[in-house]
Write a protein that holds these residues in place. Structure first.
Motif, PDB file in Angstrom:
ATOM      1  N   MET A  62       0.829  -1.210   0.000  1.00 15.23           N
ATOM      2  CA  MET A  62       0.000   0.000   0.000  1.00 15.23           C
ATOM      3  C   MET A  62       0.859   1.255   0.000  1.00 15.23           C
ATOM      4  O   MET A  62       0.520   2.257  -0.637  1.00 15.23           O
ATOM      5  CB  MET A  62      -0.954  -0.004   1.195  1.00 15.23           C
ATOM      6  N   ILE A  63       1.964   1.211   0.707  1.00 13.50           N
ATOM      7  CA  ILE A  63       2.876   2.365   0.724  1.00 13.50           C
ATOM      8  C   ILE A  63       3.310   2.682  -0.703  1.00 13.50           C
ATOM      9  O   ILE A  63       3.265   3.838  -1.141  1.00 13.50           O
ATOM     10  CB  ILE A  63       4.086   2.088   1.638  1.00 13.50           C
ATOM     11  N   LEU A  64       3.703   1.656  -1.448  1.00 13.82           N
ATOM     12  CA  LEU A  64       4.118   1.871  -2.844  1.00 13.82           C
ATOM     13  C   LEU A  64       2.948   2.334  -3.700  1.00 13.82           C
ATOM     14  O   LEU A  64       3.096   3.223  -4.540  1.00 13.82           O
ATOM     15  CB  LEU A  64       4.710   0.582  -3.424  1.00 13.82           C
ATOM     16  N   ALA A  65       1.780   1.725  -3.496  1.00 11.02           N
ATOM     17  CA  ALA A  65       0.592   2.082  -4.279  1.00 11.02           C
ATOM     18  C   ALA A  65       0.250   3.557  -4.116  1.00 11.02           C
ATOM     19  O   ALA A  65      -0.075   4.242  -5.098  1.00 11.02           O
ATOM     20  CB  ALA A  65      -0.587   1.211  -3.869  1.00 11.02           C
ATOM     21  N   GLU A  66       0.322   4.046  -2.898  1.00 11.24           N
ATOM     22  CA  GLU A  66       0.019   5.453  -2.654  1.00 11.24           C
ATOM     23  C   GLU A  66       1.033   6.360  -3.324  1.00 11.24           C
ATOM     24  O   GLU A  66       0.672   7.412  -3.869  1.00 11.24           O
ATOM     25  CB  GLU A  66      -0.058   5.725  -1.156  1.00 11.24           C
ATOM     26  N   MET A  67       2.297   5.962  -3.322  1.00 13.60           N
ATOM     27  CA  MET A  67       3.327   6.756  -3.997  1.00 13.60           C
ATOM     28  C   MET A  67       3.064   6.803  -5.504  1.00 13.60           C
ATOM     29  O   MET A  67       3.170   7.856  -6.135  1.00 13.60           O
ATOM     30  CB  MET A  67       4.712   6.169  -3.727  1.00 13.60           C
ATOM     31  N   ILE A  68       2.725   5.650  -6.076  1.00 11.99           N
ATOM     32  CA  ILE A  68       2.457   5.580  -7.518  1.00 11.99           C
ATOM     33  C   ILE A  68       1.228   6.413  -7.874  1.00 11.99           C
ATOM     34  O   ILE A  68       1.243   7.179  -8.844  1.00 11.99           O
ATOM     35  CB  ILE A  68       2.294   4.114  -7.968  1.00 11.99           C
ATOM     36  N   ALA A  69       0.173   6.282  -7.091  1.00 13.56           N
ATOM     37  CA  ALA A  69      -1.052   7.052  -7.353  1.00 13.56           C
ATOM     38  C   ALA A  69      -0.770   8.550  -7.277  1.00 13.56           C
ATOM     39  O   ALA A  69      -1.232   9.321  -8.132  1.00 13.56           O
ATOM     40  CB  ALA A  69      -2.145   6.651  -6.362  1.00 13.56           C
ATOM     41  N   GLU A  70       0.010   8.950  -6.290  1.00  8.73           N
ATOM     42  CA  GLU A  70       0.345  10.369  -6.133  1.00  8.73           C
ATOM     43  C   GLU A  70       1.162  10.876  -7.314  1.00  8.73           C
ATOM     44  O   GLU A  70       0.863  11.920  -7.890  1.00  8.73           O
ATOM     45  CB  GLU A  70       1.130  10.562  -4.831  1.00  8.73           C
ATOM     46  N   LYS A  71       2.181  10.127  -7.710  1.00  4.02           N
ATOM     47  CA  LYS A  71       3.069  10.575  -8.785  1.00  4.02           C
ATOM     48  C   LYS A  71       2.405  10.561 -10.162  1.00  4.02           C
ATOM     49  O   LYS A  71       2.801  11.320 -11.042  1.00  4.02           O
ATOM     50  CB  LYS A  71       4.346   9.731  -8.811  1.00  4.02           C
ATOM     51  N   THR A  72       1.425   9.683 -10.357  1.00  2.00           N
ATOM     52  CA  THR A  72       0.788   9.572 -11.679  1.00  2.00           C
ATOM     53  C   THR A  72      -0.590  10.231 -11.725  1.00  2.00           C
ATOM     54  O   THR A  72      -1.204  10.283 -12.788  1.00  2.00           O
ATOM     55  CB  THR A  72       0.635   8.087 -12.078  1.00  2.00           C
ATOM     56  N   GLY A  73      -1.077  10.701 -10.591  1.00  2.00           N
ATOM     57  CA  GLY A  73      -2.418  11.280 -10.539  1.00  2.00           C
ATOM     58  C   GLY A  73      -3.502  10.233 -10.750  1.00  2.00           C
ATOM     59  O   GLY A  73      -4.596  10.546 -11.219  1.00  2.00           O
ATOM     60  N   SER A  74      -3.200   9.002 -10.391  1.00  2.00           N
ATOM     61  CA  SER A  74      -4.132   7.889 -10.606  1.00  2.00           C
ATOM     62  C   SER A  74      -5.083   7.708  -9.432  1.00  2.00           C
ATOM     63  O   SER A  74      -4.755   8.015  -8.290  1.00  2.00           O
ATOM     64  CB  SER A  74      -3.353   6.574 -10.794  1.00  2.00           C
ATOM     65  N   GLU A  75      -6.243   7.153  -9.737  1.00  2.00           N
ATOM     66  CA  GLU A  75      -7.193   6.738  -8.711  1.00  2.00           C
ATOM     67  C   GLU A  75      -6.651   5.458  -8.067  1.00  2.00           C
ATOM     68  O   GLU A  75      -6.008   4.649  -8.732  1.00  2.00           O
ATOM     69  CB  GLU A  75      -8.541   6.466  -9.371  1.00  2.00           C
ATOM     70  N   LEU A  76      -6.936   5.270  -6.790  1.00  2.00           N
ATOM     71  CA  LEU A  76      -6.469   4.096  -6.049  1.00  2.00           C
ATOM     72  C   LEU A  76      -7.666   3.240  -5.658  1.00  2.00           C
ATOM     73  O   LEU A  76      -8.644   3.757  -5.115  1.00  2.00           O
ATOM     74  CB  LEU A  76      -5.716   4.559  -4.798  1.00  2.00           C
ATOM     75  N   PHE A  77      -7.580   1.946  -5.965  1.00  2.00           N
ATOM     76  CA  PHE A  77      -8.621   1.003  -5.555  1.00  2.00           C
ATOM     77  C   PHE A  77      -7.965  -0.140  -4.800  1.00  2.00           C
ATOM     78  O   PHE A  77      -7.063  -0.804  -5.319  1.00  2.00           O
ATOM     79  CB  PHE A  77      -9.388   0.439  -6.760  1.00  2.00           C
ATOM     80  N   GLU A  78      -8.432  -0.390  -3.575  1.00  2.00           N
ATOM     81  CA  GLU A  78      -7.878  -1.462  -2.752  1.00  2.00           C
ATOM     82  C   GLU A  78      -8.774  -2.691  -2.802  1.00  2.00           C
ATOM     83  O   GLU A  78      -9.968  -2.607  -2.511  1.00  2.00           O
ATOM     84  CB  GLU A  78      -7.725  -1.001  -1.310  1.00  2.00           C
TER      85      GLU A  78
END
Length: 168
Positions: A23-39
């Motif tokens: 999740m830590i990585l997912a949040e970083m990726i979402a932040e850097k790419t402006g992507s929506e996050l789905f868990e």
């Protein structure tokens, strides 16, 4: 879209954690790419104790289980999907198979990322290519869970470099 399964509680080499390594990585990726996050969340959570969790995970894998998930996400409007997971017994967790098998992946670009403690991406790249028919699946980014958890700036730098090579 960033689709992720991650588990907190007791983890290998990092003890009890409040936020899962992936999740830590997912949040970083979402932040850097402006992507929506789905868990992706299983209906029945995995045990909090690490050894009990690994027992359940291994049993699910041996039985080719497809644990029910709490909710699904319509992925039809997304062309590029980051797909995150911990590597369990060399593979993706079985609840991620539940998510994968519920969708049409044709024409999608799948960008996998995972956390591990020594197995790198295991056999997950082959699994994803086999299960996500019609998708372009790129080589997974694999980061040690202990690095994701305890060395976040290092993880952020690795993710930035990786995203740059992918054109983000």
């Amino acid at each position: 879209l960033v689709v992720v399964f991650s588990r907190a509680d007791e983890n290998y080499s990092v003890g009890y954690i409040e936020k899962g390594n992936t999740m830590i990585l997912a949040e970083m990726i979402a932040e850097k790419t402006g992507s929506e996050l789905f868990e992706v969340k299983p209906v029945k959570p995995y045990p909090k104790v690490y050894s009990e969790c690994t027992d359940v995970a291994k049993r699910e894998q041996n039985q080719k289980a497809r644990p029910a998930i709490l909710e699904d996400k319509d992925i039809s409007e997304y062309d590029t999907i980051f797909f995150g997971y911990p590597v369990w017994w060399g593979d993706i967790p079985m609840c991620m198979y539940t998510f994968i098998e519920a969708h049409d992946w044709n024409g999608k670009k799948i960008i996998p990322f995972c956390t591990h403690e020594g197995s790198a991406a295991g056999r997950t790249e082959g699994t994803l290519k086999n299960k996500m028919k019609g998708a372009e699946v790129v080589r997974p980014l694999a980061i040690y869970g202990s690095v994701a958890q305890n060395h976040r700036e290092t993880s952020r730098e690795k993710i930035s470099e990786w995203l740059s090579t992918l054109g983000f």
